[in-house]
Design a protein around this motif. Structure first.
Motif, mmCIF file in Angstrom:
data_model
loop_
_atom_site.group_PDB
_atom_site.id
_atom_site.type_symbol
_atom_site.label_atom_id
_atom_site.label_comp_id
_atom_site.label_asym_id
_atom_site.label_seq_id
_atom_site.Cartn_x
_atom_site.Cartn_y
_atom_site.Cartn_z
ATOM 1 N N LYS A 104 -7.161 9.226 -7.984
ATOM 2 C CA LYS A 104 -5.961 9.207 -7.149
ATOM 3 C C LYS A 104 -5.099 7.990 -7.448
ATOM 4 O O LYS A 104 -3.872 8.047 -7.374
ATOM 5 C CB LYS A 104 -6.358 9.229 -5.668
ATOM 6 N N ASP A 105 -5.738 6.872 -7.770
ATOM 7 C CA ASP A 105 -4.996 5.636 -8.001
ATOM 8 C C ASP A 105 -4.116 5.720 -9.241
ATOM 9 O O ASP A 105 -3.056 5.089 -9.302
ATOM 10 C CB ASP A 105 -5.961 4.456 -8.139
ATOM 11 N N LYS A 108 -0.920 7.330 -8.280
ATOM 12 C CA LYS A 108 -0.156 6.372 -7.483
ATOM 13 C C LYS A 108 0.457 5.301 -8.375
ATOM 14 O O LYS A 108 1.629 4.927 -8.229
ATOM 15 C CB LYS A 108 -1.080 5.740 -6.432
#
Length: 627
Positions: A104-105, A108
């Motif tokens: 997920k990072d 982002k």
């Protein structure tokens, strides 16, 4: 001599002990070192921070981003780096901490990089995390950035950049000296102890103290640099700065472009750096453009110090360098130029003859002075005529001389103020003008005495003649003379530079030190004028063909109107216009006396000589009864 091995503990402290033996195996000495005396043989992170800091400062990159990984070591190091950068005026636009899973990072991070305005990104991650980031991120869509990688990412120099690292073309990579220096340092310290005959079998505590002393001062000369320990136990070795370049034909080059040696120097060859092809010049990374000369920084509400607006300096302030946080206030006698870049000497202002206003006022004063002189000539030439003798011709001469001098005195207000002109400006004019007003008062009283003396048995019969009026005029003038003399002796006016009235001009003016004497002198002249007005008003209808009372009354009305309107006008003007208003009031009030009193007489003398006869002097009985 060969190196040593760990032996055990000493007392309650963990201690690292070393046995030193000859190659044959015989024991020479034992040296032990507690944990608090450990020596770091890998680069201190603080020195690596200094490399990054020097790079950012050199290229004036004050707006950067940081990518780190979620482990205690990197998070602590990143926070320390961020704090160090902040102390040196460098702001961090974003700090992205990548977790271990990173799925997920990465998404982002990609959004942050696309949205960010900073051009320089510092990679402070582990090699493993960096490789995962490369695998999960769409490298081709990354915006053009300047990547600065830490020592831990030296793997960048060993990977195949051609396929996955094209976005990192032109990056700057920090490297460190790789030579094995552990056993080298210890061996040299023991060798120097042996040479000093201190390497003998002794207690562990004494041995470690001796070894620490030698380790602290030992210097190791390698083929590339001079190595030594700092008092804190950190080895001082140099860092290299490499520029990774990928040419269009697939050739990969690692160019050495800079060196950093802690505690000594930072050197970089910016002309040798090849930036990412998307940059046509040295990349800039600032939140706001550097404020040019004449402007200062103005912080934006809620933003970091690196984001600001450039605001022009206020009048009287300058910014003679780029990027100034505050404008510099000019000295009191200086003013800022139009561009607010330098302080220039204020323009000296005074009512001069070169000025159109000053020249016009001077011309008017001279014209009236000449006119008054011509009237004087006419009066002297016709001194034996009835109209000249009817109203005390001696006081008429005195009045004309006073009016001429009053016009001339107005010239003292024009031109460069000096000690002499300041001394005479007000005092001389007020005295001369008091003579004129006193003469008017004397002439008015003469009319009253002449009329009442014609009455049989009146007490004014014995006062008939000009002696009384001349004596009264002399006394009135003497009072003003004493006031002005006392004023000039006790508190004479001085020349002053006024830098507060006008911001961009230095007003050269005469300063009346004592407002008491100034006010007293003016008030006395005002008192004489009011007294002359009331006396003339009471005598305006006396039946005398040559009665001046009506003309004197009108001249006093003009005089009082001019000076009453002068006060608010004088207080509302500044600089040379204040003096101009004063000169204008002097000219108008003096001209009022000249025109109102002497124009009718000159008209009769020059144009109606048949009226200038002795029979018109007498007060007829018929007129007296009518009165």
């Amino acid at each position: 001599m060969r190196s040593c091995r760990h032996r055990g503990t000493l007392d309650d402290e963990r201690t690292i002990c070393y046995e030193v033996r000859f190659s044959a195996g015989s024991l020479i000495a034992v040296a032990c070192q507690t944990q608090r005396d450990l020596y770091r043989t890998i680069p201190n992170e603080y020195h690596q921070f200094q490399v990054i800091l020097q790079l950012l400062l050199y290229f004036n990159w004050t707006w950067i981003g940081i990518i780190s990984t979620e482990d205690d070591s990197n998070i602590k190091a990143t926070n320390e780096l961020k704090q160090l950068l902040g102390y040196n005026g460098i702001c961090v636009e974003f700090l992205v901490v990548m977790s271990l899973s990173m799925l997920k990072d990465v998404n982002k991070l990609f959004k942050v990089l696309k949205k960010s305005t900073s051009t320089v990104i510092i990679l402070y991650t582990t090699s493993e995390a960096f490789i995962v980031m490369l695998q999960k991120m769409n490298i081709k869509e990354l915006p053009s950035k300047v990547w600065i990688s830490s020592v831990s990412l030296n793997i960048l120099l060993d990977l195949d950049f051609k396929k996955i690292l094209s976005a990192f073309n032109g990056s700057l990579v920090i490297t460190v000296h790789k030579e094995d220096i552990d056993v080298y340092f210890l061996a040299k310290a023991l060798h120097e102890m042996y040479a000093a005959k201190l390497l003998v079998k002794q207690s562990p505590s004494k041995g470690i103290k001796k070894l620490n002393i030698y380790l602290k001062y030992v210097r190791l000369q390698t083929t590339e640099e001079d190595l030594f320990f700092t008092p804190q136990g950190d080895v001082v070795n140099s860092f290299g700065i490499l520029n990774w370049v990928l040419y269009p034909n697939g050739t990969e080059v690692k160019r050495h472009v800079g060196t950093f040696l802690p505690l000594q120097q930072f050197a970089i060859n910016k002309t040798a750096i090849m930036w990412n092809p998307n940059f046509t010049e040295i990349p800039q990374s600032m939140c706001s453009e550097i404020c040019t000369h004449g402007k200062r920084k103005s912080l934006q509400m809620g933003m970091v110090p690196c984001c600001f607006d450039c605001v022009p300096c206020s009048d009287g302030e300058i910014a003679n360098l780029s990027g100034m946080e505050n404008c510099i206030k000019c000295p009191e006698t200086f003013w800022s130029n139009t561009n607010k870049t330098i302080c220039i000497v204020k323009t000296i202002e005074y009512l001069s003859y070169d000025d159109h206003l000053g020249l016009a006022l001077a011309a008017i004063a001279i014209i009236f002075a000449v006119t008054s002189t011509l009237v004087m000539i006419i009066y002297v030439k016709h001194r034996n005529t009835a109209i000249v003798r009817a109203n005390n011709q001696h006081l008429s001469y005195v009045l004309l001389i006073a009016l001429t001098l009053s016009f001339v005195c107005s010239l003292l207000f024009i031109g460069l103020p000096t000690d002499i002109t300041c001394l005479l400006r007000h005092s001389l004019f007020l005295f001369v003008f008091s003579v004129a007003i006193s003469s008017v008062l004397g002439k008015t009283i003469t009319v009253i005495f002449a009329f009442n003396a014609a009455k049989p048995g009146h007490m004014f019969i014995k006062w008939k003649g000009s002696r009384v009026s001349i004596g009264l005029t002399t006394v009135c003038c003497l009072v003003e003379f004493l006031i002005c003399v006392t004023w000039t002796i006790c508190t004479p006016p001085i020349v002053e530079f006024d830098s507060k009235t006008s911001h961009d001009k230095l007003i050269l003016q005469c300063l009346d030190v004592s407002m008491f004497f100034f006010s007293l002198a003016i008030s006395y002249v005002g008192f004489l004028a009011l007294l002359s007005f009331f006396v003339a008003y009471s005598a305006r209808k006396l039946p005398d063909n040559f009665n001046e009372a009506q003309h004197i009354t009108f001249s006093m009305v003009i005089f009082c109107s001019v000076w009453l309107s002068f006060i608010p006008t004088y207080l509302s003007t500044k600089g040379k216009y204040t003096v101009a208003v004063e000169v204008f009031a002097i000219l108008i009030s003096t001209a009022g006396l000249l025109v109102c009193i002497f124009t009718p007489k000159c008209y009769v003398i020059l144009l109606k000589p048949e009226l200038n006869d002795k029979k018109h002097i007498k007060i007829t009985k018929k007129n007296y009864k009518k009165y």
